[in-house]
Design a protein around this motif. Structure first.
Motif, PDB file in Angstrom:
ATOM      1  N   ILE A  59       0.861  -1.196   0.000  1.00  0.00           N
ATOM      2  CA  ILE A  59       0.000   0.000   0.000  1.00  0.00           C
ATOM      3  C   ILE A  59       0.889   1.236   0.000  1.00  0.00           C
ATOM      4  CG2 ILE A  59      -1.745   1.324   1.271  1.00  0.00           C
ATOM      5  CD1 ILE A  59      -2.726  -1.240   2.536  1.00  0.00           C
ATOM      6  N   LYS A  60       0.503   2.230  -0.775  1.00  0.00           N
ATOM      7  CA  LYS A  60       1.247   3.484  -0.831  1.00  0.00           C
ATOM      8  C   LYS A  60       1.269   4.172   0.523  1.00  0.00           C
ATOM      9  CE  LYS A  60       0.999   5.464  -5.412  1.00  0.00           C
ATOM     10  NZ  LYS A  60       0.300   6.370  -6.293  1.00  0.00           N
ATOM     11  N   GLU A  61       2.262   4.984   0.685  1.00  0.00           N
ATOM     12  CA  GLU A  61       2.380   5.771   1.914  1.00  0.00           C
ATOM     13  C   GLU A  61       1.630   7.106   1.760  1.00  0.00           C
ATOM     14  OE1 GLU A  61       6.507   6.734   2.889  1.00  0.00           O
ATOM     15  OE2 GLU A  61       5.724   8.687   3.482  1.00  0.00           O
ATOM     16  N   LYS A  62       1.019   7.542   2.860  1.00  0.00           N
ATOM     17  CA  LYS A  62       0.417   8.885   2.879  1.00  0.00           C
ATOM     18  C   LYS A  62       0.819   9.526   4.208  1.00  0.00           C
ATOM     19  CE  LYS A  62      -3.928   9.753   3.692  1.00  0.00           C
ATOM     20  NZ  LYS A  62      -5.360   9.510   3.636  1.00  0.00           N
ATOM     21  N   ASP A  63       1.539  10.595   4.156  1.00  0.00           N
ATOM     22  CA  ASP A  63       2.047  11.279   5.367  1.00  0.00           C
ATOM     23  C   ASP A  63       2.765  10.311   6.304  1.00  0.00           C
ATOM     24  OD1 ASP A  63       0.814  13.556   4.348  1.00  0.00           O
ATOM     25  OD2 ASP A  63      -1.064  13.137   5.415  1.00  0.00           O
ATOM     26  N   GLY A  64       3.516   9.412   5.738  1.00  0.00           N
ATOM     27  CA  GLY A  64       4.314   8.490   6.550  1.00  0.00           C
ATOM     28  C   GLY A  64       3.527   7.299   7.095  1.00  0.00           C
ATOM     29  N   LYS A  65       2.225   7.231   6.793  1.00  0.00           N
ATOM     30  CA  LYS A  65       1.369   6.141   7.279  1.00  0.00           C
ATOM     31  C   LYS A  65       0.705   5.442   6.088  1.00  0.00           C
ATOM     32  CE  LYS A  65       0.719   6.289  11.760  1.00  0.00           C
ATOM     33  NZ  LYS A  65       1.181   5.189  12.613  1.00  0.00           N
ATOM     34  N   CYS A  66      -0.148   4.461   6.420  1.00  0.00           N
ATOM     35  CA  CYS A  66      -0.884   3.752   5.376  1.00  0.00           C
ATOM     36  C   CYS A  66      -1.836   4.704   4.647  1.00  0.00           C
ATOM     37  CB  CYS A  66      -1.678   2.617   6.026  1.00  0.00           C
ATOM     38  SG  CYS A  66      -2.807   1.806   4.890  1.00  0.00           S
ATOM     39  N   PHE A  67      -1.934   4.536   3.348  1.00  0.00           N
ATOM     40  CA  PHE A  67      -2.815   5.368   2.514  1.00  0.00           C
ATOM     41  C   PHE A  67      -4.261   5.347   3.025  1.00  0.00           C
ATOM     42  CE2 PHE A  67      -5.811   5.555  -1.059  1.00  0.00           C
ATOM     43  CZ  PHE A  67      -5.473   6.786  -1.616  1.00  0.00           C
ATOM     44  N   PHE A  68      -4.687   4.232   3.626  1.00  0.00           N
ATOM     45  CA  PHE A  68      -6.100   4.095   4.024  1.00  0.00           C
ATOM     46  C   PHE A  68      -6.395   4.529   5.460  1.00  0.00           C
ATOM     47  CE2 PHE A  68      -5.632   0.988   0.544  1.00  0.00           C
ATOM     48  CZ  PHE A  68      -6.553   1.546  -0.325  1.00  0.00           C
ATOM     49  N   LEU A  69      -5.414   5.101   6.125  1.00  0.00           N
ATOM     50  CA  LEU A  69      -5.656   5.569   7.485  1.00  0.00           C
ATOM     51  C   LEU A  69      -6.395   6.905   7.420  1.00  0.00           C
ATOM     52  CD1 LEU A  69      -5.049   4.686  10.390  1.00  0.00           C
ATOM     53  CD2 LEU A  69      -3.056   6.193  10.345  1.00  0.00           C
ATOM     54  N   GLY A  70      -7.522   6.975   8.121  1.00  0.00           N
ATOM     55  CA  GLY A  70      -8.340   8.192   8.082  1.00  0.00           C
ATOM     56  C   GLY A  70      -7.857   9.256   9.049  1.00  0.00           C
ATOM     57  N   SER A  71      -8.512  10.424   9.003  1.00  0.00           N
ATOM     58  CA  SER A  71      -8.069  11.563   9.815  1.00  0.00           C
ATOM     59  C   SER A  71      -8.271  11.331  11.313  1.00  0.00           C
ATOM     60  CB  SER A  71      -8.814  12.825   9.378  1.00  0.00           C
ATOM     61  OG  SER A  71     -10.195  12.598   9.532  1.00  0.00           O
ATOM     62  N   LYS A  72      -9.164  10.389  11.661  1.00  0.00           N
ATOM     63  CA  LYS A  72      -9.361  10.075  13.085  1.00  0.00           C
ATOM     64  C   LYS A  72      -8.645   8.774  13.457  1.00  0.00           C
ATOM     65  CE  LYS A  72     -13.676  12.539  13.493  1.00  0.00           C
ATOM     66  NZ  LYS A  72     -14.881  12.489  12.690  1.00  0.00           N
TER      67      LYS A  72
END
Ligand code: SF4
Length: 155
Positions: A59-72
């Motif tokens: 899975i791609k990274e988003k802000d250093g975390k998993c792409f599918f991790l939500g804002s909460k």
């Protein structure tokens, strides 16, 4: 053969306490995971990367975390999460794909949910781990037969 190297009896995911530590960048995906996520309406290029060194999809990274991790800190694909996430609170330490494949699992270190919540269903963990091995054995075979382009064309 699935080896759980250290047992945990009970576990609840306390993701708000640890900042969703397990939802780091680079979660490995099987082809079935990819197809399931794609069926939710995601474009492959939005969430998928191929790790050339280890020859696996991630899975791609988003802000250093998993792409599918939500804002909460919630998983936004919870009902369709990848097999690797279903193995929690265990992490894959090692997998060998010989004639008799072996996977070694260990509990996540310093998890605030350890010993809390529901009893862990070891049979389910072992079944998911076996599915992961089976799907990756197929991927390894298909890579040899069809090459990466053939696999990507089928996704
Ligand atoms: S897919 Fe969901 S559970 Fe798995 S690492 Fe990403 S956010 Fe966490």
């Amino acid at each position: 053969m699935i080896h759980i190297l250290e047992n945990i009896d009970k576990w609840s995911c306390e993701y708000k306490k640890c900042g969703a530590k397990c939802c780091a960048a680079g979660i490995q995906l099987t082809v079935a995971d990819i197809k399931r996520i794609k069926a939710l309406g995601y474009e492959i290029e939005d969430f998928l990367v191929f790790d050339e060194t280890n020859q696996v999809f991630k899975i791609k990274e988003k802000d250093g975390k998993c792409f599918f991790l939500g804002s909460k800190l919630e998983c936004t694909i919870r009902e369709n999460e990848p097999i690797v996430c279903r193995l929690l609170p265990f992490k894959i330490m090692e997998v060998s794909y010989s004639d008799e494949p072996i996977m070694r699992l260990k509990p996540v270190v310093d998890c605030p949910g350890e010993g809390r919540g529901k009893k862990i269903d070891k049979k389910k963990i072992e079944a998911d781990a076996s599915t992961f091995i089976r799907e990756n054995q197929k991927l390894i075979r298909d890579m040899k037969r069809k090459g990466m382009k053939g696999i990507k064309d089928e996704l």
